[in-house]
Design an enzyme around this catalytic site. Structure first.
Site, PDB file in Angstrom:
ATOM      1  N   GLU A  36       0.867  -1.167   0.000  1.00 49.91           N
ATOM      2  CA  GLU A  36       0.000   0.000   0.000  1.00 49.91           C
ATOM      3  C   GLU A  36       0.914   1.230   0.000  1.00 49.91           C
ATOM      4  O   GLU A  36       1.825   1.315   0.829  1.00 49.91           O
ATOM      5  CB  GLU A  36      -0.882  -0.008   1.261  1.00 49.91           C
ATOM      6  CG  GLU A  36      -1.852   1.148   1.251  1.00 49.91           C
ATOM      7  CD  GLU A  36      -2.773   1.191   2.467  1.00 49.91           C
ATOM      8  OE1 GLU A  36      -2.738   0.263   3.289  1.00 49.91           O
ATOM      9  OE2 GLU A  36      -3.515   2.185   2.563  1.00 49.91           O
ATOM     10  N   ARG A 266       5.443 -13.014   9.355  1.00 47.07           N
ATOM     11  CA  ARG A 266       6.005 -11.703   9.080  1.00 47.07           C
ATOM     12  C   ARG A 266       7.295 -11.545   9.866  1.00 47.07           C
ATOM     13  O   ARG A 266       7.521 -12.217  10.873  1.00 47.07           O
ATOM     14  CB  ARG A 266       5.011 -10.580   9.343  1.00 47.07           C
ATOM     15  CG  ARG A 266       4.605 -10.345  10.774  1.00 47.07           C
ATOM     16  CD  ARG A 266       3.425  -9.370  10.846  1.00 47.07           C
ATOM     17  NE  ARG A 266       3.769  -8.006  10.498  1.00 47.07           N
ATOM     18  CZ  ARG A 266       3.176  -7.302   9.523  1.00 47.07           C
ATOM     19  NH1 ARG A 266       2.247  -7.826   8.780  1.00 47.07           N
ATOM     20  NH2 ARG A 266       3.508  -6.062   9.309  1.00 47.07           N
ATOM     21  N   LYS A 276       4.328   0.824   8.770  1.00 45.13           N
ATOM     22  CA  LYS A 276       4.458   2.131   8.109  1.00 45.13           C
ATOM     23  C   LYS A 276       3.711   3.200   8.892  1.00 45.13           C
ATOM     24  O   LYS A 276       4.166   4.331   8.987  1.00 45.13           O
ATOM     25  CB  LYS A 276       3.885   2.055   6.695  1.00 45.13           C
ATOM     26  CG  LYS A 276       4.726   1.248   5.741  1.00 45.13           C
ATOM     27  CD  LYS A 276       4.172   1.388   4.334  1.00 45.13           C
ATOM     28  CE  LYS A 276       3.730   0.073   3.743  1.00 45.13           C
ATOM     29  NZ  LYS A 276       2.296  -0.069   3.554  1.00 45.13           N
TER      30      LYS A 276
END
Ligand code: ATP
Ligand code: MG
Length: 563
Positions: A36, A266, A276
């Site tokens: 994104e 992850r 982020k």
């Protein structure tokens, strides 16, 4: 394939090879990396990039870069540009570049189709009501009072949602699956919401935006992705991923076979954060100088610090691909960086915290030019370093009251100056406050460039620079950004900001050997006995700035720690 070979495959490679053998995707492999564009990429993304592009390369199919830009309020062109630059910097080339927003019309058409099939409906419940109706793991869900709207009414309302007739939050489009499903994700999930917001690419063309869980499988299917790899938190979304694609019963929208989702763990790294959204807060609140602050776990921060893409890739390889979440120690990244820079960087001498040394038995103006190898690999050439009466050594290499096993400078102690000679500390000069400001020393000319002819030995070898020839430079010494392994693991009522390391940056004026005077931004060196350093983008001729990329392991720190 032999057993040994198959064992070295990670579980995703095994899946891909199995699919290739069975011919499931017609022998095709196409992966995607779907960021994104709401921030800069971090080391966790690097893991995903190496994995996806690695599979694409290894099995000959390639990898798409797809910007998952379905959330208009958070996305910006600056982030798109930085993400492309970072993927390239890591050394990968995408097969094609897409934006989920390229598919807004197709997504809309497919949503419309689901409505006509009785598989989606417009719902007027508020967010809060929706939550309440949906229930939770222990409470069964209740059907929305709007669940049985007719196809015609749903189509009409959906068209009007798109036409901009309704305010944000007043209506949504929901998939009609199962209000009581054990998997909460299947309790009539949202497909579209109204958001009157300007989009960085589609401008004001749309005021309804698709949700991730709807947009993602459809985007994968449109592109013909074979293996859609995501992180473990999406494991529970997989039935929904499959459900959406399976509703294309007449195969009007997607080609078969459909993409399949696979999950891996992850990457988390100690003393930093992998989000982020949170990294943006660090930037916005001024805890760091920007996304490329060398303390940030972003790829642009690592790059600025002097880390190479090879080191990041080696780190990703070393971490491996796991199916269970784990946190990796930042020390492992440091190790990968050090190993990479060891071979790459020439050696130089630089004194980080200069302490003046006067060699009293050397005449004023007497200079010996000493030839030093650039690297332990002969072949890498040499350079000349001046040795004279006025020198600098590092303050950390002097102890007025030496500890046991201290082999460096101390009153009366003799050491070797790297490449030059033996040096004995004769006298310590202090200022009015009692601080040591100078060491008066003598050298033994018979040891110039070698050992003492009388056979006496010294154990310590120090780096040094000629004070008269030294180039001054600002050196930025970076340390961990947070003082705790997991900054987000704060007690109730606490604030992660309290775990920021106040000493994460120490700026010093160092003294460098003269050959470093010409160093250009981006160049990297090993400063002997100190660490790896890179010339910062802020550096200018006459005003050099170096970043410490990573320290060498300090042997004295280890001795002290054991004591
Ligand atoms: P963030 O919270 O940092 O925004 P995200 O997962 O929301 O992370 P995306 O831009 O959606 O970020 O991620 C793009 C891809 O990178 C996704 O496929 C995601 O799974 C992967 N990714 C993100 N963070 C990590 C991580 N820490 N480890 C491995 N892969 C990651
Ligand atoms: Mg995200």
């Amino acid at each position: 394939m032999s057993d040994a070979e198959s064992k070295s495959l990670n579980f995703l490679e095994e899946i891909v090879e199995g699919d290739l053998q069975s011919g499931k995707h017609g022998g095709r492999v196409l992966t995607r990396f779907p960021p994104e564009p709401n921030g800069y990429l971090h080391i966790g993304h690097a893991k995903s990039i190496c994995l996806n592009f690695g599979l694409g390369l290894k099995y000959g199919g390639g990898t798409n870069l797809r910007f998952d830009d379905t959330n208009p309020t958070k996305e910006e062109q600056e982030y798109v540009d930085s993400i492309e630059a970072d993927v390239h910097w890591l050394g990968f080339e995408w097969k094609a570049r897409y934006f989920a927003s390229d598919y807004f019309q197709k997504l809309y058409d497919f949503a419309e189709y689901l409505i006509t099939q009785g598989k989606a409906y417009v719902c007027d419940l508020t967010d809060e009501q929706t939550r309440e109706y949906r229930g939770n793991f222990h409470t069964p869900g209740k059907p929305s009072p709007f669940r049985d709207r007719s196809v015609a009414e749903n189509l009409d309302l959906f068209h009007r949602m798109k036409a901009g007739e309704f305010a944000d939050g007043t209506r949504v489009l929901r998939a009609k699956i199962d209000v009581n499903a054990g998997n909460m994700n299947l309790r009539d999930p949202l497909m579209y919401r109204i958001r009157h917001a300007h989009h960085h690419r589609t401008g004001d063309a749309w005021c309804i935006y698709p949700m991730y869980d709807f947009a993602h499988p459809v985007s994968d299917a449109i592109e013909g992705i074979t293996h859609s790899i995501c992180t473990l938190e999406f494991e529970d979304h997989k039935p929904l991923y499959d459900w959406f694609l399976e509703q294309d019963v007449e195969a009007k929208f997607f080609q078969k076979p459909l993409p399949r989702q696979y999950e891996f763990a992850r990457l988390n790294v100690t003393t930093t954060m992998m989000s982020k959204r949170r990294l943006l807060l660090l930037v916005e609140e001024g805890h760091v100088t920007g996304w490329d602050d060398p303390r940030m776990p972003t790829l642009s921060g690592l790059r600025r610090r002097g880390v190479t893409p090879e080191a990041v890739r080696a780190f990703a390889e070393r971490v491996g691909v796991a199916r269970r979440d784990a946190t990796v120690d930042m020390g492992l990244l440091d190790l990968s960086i050090r190993e990479d820079l060891e071979a790459r960087c020439d050696r130089r001498m630089a004194v980080i915290r200069p302490l003046k040394v006067t060699v009293t038995n050397l005449a004023e103006g007497e200079i010996h030019w000493i030839e030093l190898p650039n690297h332990p690999d002969a072949g890498r050439g040499t350079r000349k370093v001046p040795f004279g009466r006025e020198l600098y050594v590092d303050r950390e290499d002097f102890m007025e009251v030496p500890a046991k096993k201290w082999f460096r400078l101390a009153p009366g102690a003799e050491v070797r100056l790297r490449g030059a000679c033996y040096l004995r500390c004769e006298k310590v000069v202090k200022d009015a406050s009692g601080e040591v400001v100078e060491l008066r020393c003598t050298w033994d000319p018979a040891t110039l460039g070698g050992e003492a002819p009388d056979g006496r030995k010294v154990k310590g070898t120090l780096h040094w620079v000629s004070a008269t020839h030294a180039v001054r430079a600002e050196v930025r010494l970076y340390d961990r950004l947070f003082t705790v392994d997991d900054p987000m693991d704060v007690p109730e009522g606490g604030d992660w900001r309290g775990t920021l390391n106040p000493a994460s940056l120490d700026v010093v004026q160092a003294a460098l050997e003269p050959s470093l005077g010409e160093a250009k931004a981006g160049e990297r060196f090993q400063f002997e006995r100190t660490g790896y350093f890179a010339v910062d983008a802020d550096s200018k001729p006459g005003a050099l700035v170096f970043n410490r990329t990573v320290g060498l392991k300090d042997s004295w720190a280890k001795v002290e720690a054991k004591a």
